[in-house]
Design a protein around this motif. Structure first.
Motif, PDB file in Angstrom:
ATOM      1  N   ILE A  25      38.827  35.512  36.232  1.00 48.48           N
ATOM      2  CA  ILE A  25      38.826  36.944  35.909  1.00 48.48           C
ATOM      3  C   ILE A  25      39.574  37.693  36.999  1.00 48.48           C
ATOM      4  CG2 ILE A  25      37.380  38.987  35.552  1.00 48.48           C
ATOM      5  CD1 ILE A  25      35.203  37.077  34.497  1.00 48.48           C
ATOM      6  N   GLU A  45      30.099  37.681  29.454  1.00 43.01           N
ATOM      7  CA  GLU A  45      29.187  38.753  29.050  1.00 43.01           C
ATOM      8  C   GLU A  45      27.906  38.252  28.379  1.00 43.01           C
ATOM      9  OE1 GLU A  45      27.622  42.464  28.895  1.00 43.01           O
ATOM     10  OE2 GLU A  45      29.378  41.795  30.016  1.00 43.01           O
ATOM     11  N   GLU A  86      31.023  43.516  39.082  1.00 38.42           N
ATOM     12  CA  GLU A  86      29.915  43.834  38.179  1.00 38.42           C
ATOM     13  C   GLU A  86      29.152  42.569  37.771  1.00 38.42           C
ATOM     14  OE1 GLU A  86      31.498  45.982  34.890  1.00 38.42           O
ATOM     15  OE2 GLU A  86      31.762  47.849  36.018  1.00 38.42           O
ATOM     16  N   LEU A  87      29.902  41.518  37.474  1.00 38.98           N
ATOM     17  CA  LEU A  87      29.262  40.262  37.064  1.00 38.98           C
ATOM     18  C   LEU A  87      28.487  39.644  38.227  1.00 38.98           C
ATOM     19  CD1 LEU A  87      32.085  38.759  34.845  1.00 38.98           C
ATOM     20  CD2 LEU A  87      29.813  39.447  34.065  1.00 38.98           C
ATOM     21  N   ARG A 120      41.106  38.101  30.018  1.00 44.62           N
ATOM     22  CA  ARG A 120      40.272  38.936  29.143  1.00 44.62           C
ATOM     23  C   ARG A 120      39.210  38.103  28.446  1.00 44.62           C
ATOM     24  NH1 ARG A 120      45.247  41.180  27.688  1.00 44.62           N
ATOM     25  NH2 ARG A 120      45.251  39.980  25.756  1.00 44.62           N
ATOM     26  N   ASP A 127      40.350  41.064  37.085  1.00 41.03           N
ATOM     27  CA  ASP A 127      39.900  42.436  37.327  1.00 41.03           C
ATOM     28  C   ASP A 127      38.772  42.411  38.368  1.00 41.03           C
ATOM     29  OD1 ASP A 127      38.559  44.952  37.150  1.00 41.03           O
ATOM     30  OD2 ASP A 127      39.421  45.276  35.161  1.00 41.03           O
ATOM     31  N   GLN A 128      39.042  42.965  39.549  1.00 47.75           N
ATOM     32  CA  GLN A 128      38.069  42.938  40.636  1.00 47.75           C
ATOM     33  C   GLN A 128      36.794  43.684  40.282  1.00 47.75           C
ATOM     34  OE1 GLN A 128      38.319  41.060  43.262  1.00 47.75           O
ATOM     35  NE2 GLN A 128      36.393  41.745  44.196  1.00 47.75           N
ATOM     36  N   ARG A 129      36.939  44.793  39.566  1.00 44.13           N
ATOM     37  CA  ARG A 129      35.763  45.574  39.177  1.00 44.13           C
ATOM     38  C   ARG A 129      34.847  44.753  38.270  1.00 44.13           C
ATOM     39  NH1 ARG A 129      34.351  48.024  34.787  1.00 44.13           N
ATOM     40  NH2 ARG A 129      36.408  47.696  33.841  1.00 44.13           N
ATOM     41  N   VAL A 130      35.438  44.050  37.316  1.00 42.80           N
ATOM     42  CA  VAL A 130      34.647  43.211  36.409  1.00 42.80           C
ATOM     43  C   VAL A 130      33.958  42.092  37.188  1.00 42.80           C
ATOM     44  CG1 VAL A 130      34.769  41.614  34.446  1.00 42.80           C
ATOM     45  CG2 VAL A 130      36.084  43.746  34.416  1.00 42.80           C
ATOM     46  N   ARG A 131      34.695  41.481  38.128  1.00 40.95           N
ATOM     47  CA  ARG A 131      34.108  40.413  38.949  1.00 40.95           C
ATOM     48  C   ARG A 131      32.910  40.925  39.740  1.00 40.95           C
ATOM     49  NH1 ARG A 131      36.929  35.835  40.506  1.00 40.95           N
ATOM     50  NH2 ARG A 131      36.153  36.102  42.634  1.00 40.95           N
ATOM     51  N   ARG A 182      25.254  41.316  38.531  1.00 42.58           N
ATOM     52  CA  ARG A 182      24.317  40.985  37.462  1.00 42.58           C
ATOM     53  C   ARG A 182      23.663  39.620  37.647  1.00 42.58           C
ATOM     54  NH1 ARG A 182      27.621  42.598  32.128  1.00 42.58           N
ATOM     55  NH2 ARG A 182      25.650  42.214  31.041  1.00 42.58           N
ATOM     56  N   ALA A 218      36.429  37.080  30.816  1.00 40.14           N
ATOM     57  CA  ALA A 218      35.518  38.210  31.045  1.00 40.14           C
ATOM     58  C   ALA A 218      34.578  38.377  29.860  1.00 40.14           C
ATOM     59  CB  ALA A 218      36.316  39.485  31.288  1.00 40.14           C
TER      60      ALA A 218
END
Length: 201
Positions: free
Chosen positions: A165, A109, A173-174, A102, A167-171, A177, A105
């Motif tokens: 990290i 940001e 998204e990053l 967490r 969380d695959q979704r967070v990875r 970006r 992640a």
């Protein structure tokens, strides 16, 4: 950080402490880029530039906001990285692993937002470049170069956190970006090349 003298910030940056570090530096690169371009816009006013007045006002508003945003992101980055070191101090176990993921992640940001801010500064360099006051033309290039440094430094600070990290979704998204960094860097390089071509003629 906003009340810290430059000499004190650099001393702290050089210390064996986790923050401030590269992320805060990237954010300050972006803030300085915005400040430089704001200066160029303020020199591009008056009767001679009346035909571009509306554009210049818009650039001024955005660069002032981006300057403040960069400073805020430098502070947020330092706080986020402190949260990472705190998570690593927890007793080993599932709770610690989750806390680290967490925190990583969260630490990714601020530099991801720096990328967005720096990209916008480069876009604004492109806006001002054709008609800005030629006495400060080199500062458009300097702003592009500072934004370039912000982009590449911020990307490193996103990427270093990705591995931890879970969380695959967070990875994903990053990763999305940071995907545009190379294109934004190429645009910064173009601005600098245009400036150098003009000032060396």
């Amino acid at each position: 950080m906003r009340d810290t003298k430059i000499v004190d910030f650099l001393t702290e940056l050089a210390e064996r402490v986790p923050a401030p570090g590269g992320g805060a530096t990237a954010a300050l690169h972006a803030a300085q880029a915005a400040a430089l371009l704001g200066m160029v816009a303020r020199y591009t006013t008056g009767e001679r530039y009346a035909g571009h007045a509306e554009t210049v006002v818009g650039v001024l508003s955005e660069t002032d906001a981006l300057r403040a945003r960069g400073l805020r992101l430098a502070e947020e980055d330092s706080a986020a990285f402190t949260a990472v070191t705190d998570a690593y101090r927890l007793p080993k176990g599932e709770e610690r692993s989750a806390a680290i993921a967490r925190a990583l992640a969260g630490a990714a940001e601020p530099p991801a937002r720096v990328i967005e801010a720096a990209t916008r500064v480069i876009e604004l360099c492109e806006v001002l470049l054709p008609f800005c006051n030629r006495n400060v033309l080199s500062d458009v290039g300097a702003a592009a170069e500072a934004a370039r440094a912000a982009l590449t430094t911020a990307r490193l600070n996103v990427e270093i956190n990705l591995a931890g990290i879970k969380d695959q979704r967070v990875r994903e998204e990053l990763n999305a970006r940071v995907a545009g960094v190379d294109a934004a860097v190429a645009r910064a390089d173009w601005v600098t090349a245009e400036v150098r071509e003009e000032i060396t003629q």
